[in-house]
Design an enzyme around this catalytic site. Sequence first.
Site, PDB file in Angstrom:
ATOM      1  N   HIS A   1     -19.006  12.570   0.972  1.00 48.94           N
ATOM      2  CA  HIS A   1     -19.444  11.296   1.559  1.00 48.94           C
ATOM      3  C   HIS A   1     -20.970  11.289   1.608  1.00 48.94           C
ATOM      4  CE1 HIS A   1     -19.180   7.709   4.075  1.00 48.94           C
ATOM      5  NE2 HIS A   1     -20.074   8.256   4.877  1.00 48.94           N
TER       6      HIS A   1
ATOM      7  N   ARG B   1       0.827  -1.214   0.000  1.00 48.94           N
ATOM      8  CA  ARG B   1       0.000   0.000   0.000  1.00 48.94           C
ATOM      9  C   ARG B   1       0.858   1.259   0.000  1.00 48.94           C
ATOM     10  NH1 ARG B   1      -5.488  -0.438   0.665  1.00 48.94           N
ATOM     11  NH2 ARG B   1      -5.602   1.840   0.786  1.00 48.94           N
TER      12      ARG B   1
ATOM     13  N   ASP C   1      -8.640  13.726   6.582  1.00 45.68           N
ATOM     14  CA  ASP C   1      -7.527  13.658   7.552  1.00 45.68           C
ATOM     15  C   ASP C   1      -7.074  12.193   7.605  1.00 45.68           C
ATOM     16  OD1 ASP C   1      -9.462  13.773  10.684  1.00 45.68           O
ATOM     17  OD2 ASP C   1      -9.349  12.269   9.084  1.00 45.68           O
TER      18      ASP C   1
ATOM     19  N   ILE D   1      -8.535   4.379   0.736  1.00 46.50           N
ATOM     20  CA  ILE D   1      -8.062   5.261   1.823  1.00 46.50           C
ATOM     21  C   ILE D   1      -6.597   5.584   1.513  1.00 46.50           C
ATOM     22  CG2 ILE D   1      -7.689   5.435   4.315  1.00 46.50           C
ATOM     23  CD1 ILE D   1     -10.622   5.196   3.452  1.00 46.50           C
TER      24      ILE D   1
ATOM     25  N   ASN E   1     -13.210  15.501   0.436  1.00 44.98           N
ATOM     26  CA  ASN E   1     -13.936  14.298   0.052  1.00 44.98           C
ATOM     27  C   ASN E   1     -15.422  14.575   0.176  1.00 44.98           C
ATOM     28  OD1 ASN E   1     -14.396  11.430  -0.470  1.00 44.98           O
ATOM     29  ND2 ASN E   1     -14.890  11.243   1.722  1.00 44.98           N
TER      30      ASN E   1
HETATM   31  C1  GRF Z   1     -20.930   9.355  -4.217  1.00 41.74           C
HETATM   32  O1  GRF Z   1     -22.178   9.333  -3.553  1.00 41.74           O
HETATM   33  C2  GRF Z   1     -19.820   9.408  -3.206  1.00 41.74           C
HETATM   34  O2  GRF Z   1     -20.142  10.175  -2.062  1.00 41.74           O
HETATM   35  C3  GRF Z   1     -19.722   7.952  -2.821  1.00 41.74           C
HETATM   36  O3  GRF Z   1     -19.848   7.247  -4.034  1.00 41.74           O
HETATM   37  C4  GRF Z   1     -20.643   8.037  -4.920  1.00 41.74           C
HETATM   38  C5  GRF Z   1     -19.823   8.245  -6.161  1.00 41.74           C
HETATM   39  O4  GRF Z   1     -20.675   8.630  -7.179  1.00 41.74           O
HETATM   40  N1  GRF Z   1     -18.461   7.679  -2.182  1.00 41.74           N
HETATM   41  P1  GRF Z   1     -20.052   9.147  -8.586  1.00 41.74           P
HETATM   42  O5  GRF Z   1     -18.935   8.182  -8.947  1.00 41.74           O
HETATM   43  O6  GRF Z   1     -19.552  10.536  -8.363  1.00 41.74           O
HETATM   44  O7  GRF Z   1     -21.231   9.075  -9.523  1.00 41.74           O
END
Ligand code: GRF
Length: 205
Positions: free
Chosen positions: A111, A67, A143, A94, A109
């Site tokens: 989420h 990694r 982070d 990650i 990011n």
């Molecule tokens: C998004 O909802 C992101 O937050 C999550 O996966 C999805 C990715 O969607 N981790 P895309 O690839 O931008 O269509």
Amino acid sequence: ARLVVLVSGSGTNLQALLDAVAEAPDGGYGAEVVAVGADRGSIAGLERAERAGVPTFVCRLADHPDRAAWDHALAEATARFEPDLVVSAGFMKIVGKEFLARFGGRFVNTHPALLPSFPGAHAVRDALAYGVKVTGCTVHLVDDGVDTGPVIAQGVVEVRDEDHADEGAALHERIKEVERRLLVEVVGRLARNGYRIQGRKVQIP
Ligand code: GRF
């Protein structure tokens, strides 16, 4: 500002950023996507970049002995484009110490949950299983934890009874509609106004 966007899948958040750049009159968005990186090949996210004429790079974990080597390669590939801001939009890895050392503080990011609730790779499914009445999305600084960095912005999405019938597919789509708008708005402000990080607060003038 120079953006490098990291993707792992369909790239609809990336597409929203590409559209915001293209639709803003004479660079008014304040940022441009200078490269798109992925941890895997042949995904729609990379095709979206290619259609927009944006350079791409792929760093597969399997191509590296461990990694740390993968993290180094990802950091090197990203650094080559001299980003002001790195945006993880559906990037499902990650990053490691080196990447954070080089881009921490200018790495955001998105989420699909209201952090700190439901971190990790199954946020929508976990929120449904928990039975929450509202969920949403969070744009945050990355982070050294998993989805634990300072929150910059959040958007709320109501959960509907019928969402339990399709393992959250419809809910995730509704979240992504909010997420794409939030990400475009936040990235544009960070790029145009700059920002200050004070502990867990991110001040955007
Ligand atoms: C998004 O909802 C992101 O937050 C999550 O996966 C999805 C990715 O969607 N981790 P895309 O690839 O931008 O269509």
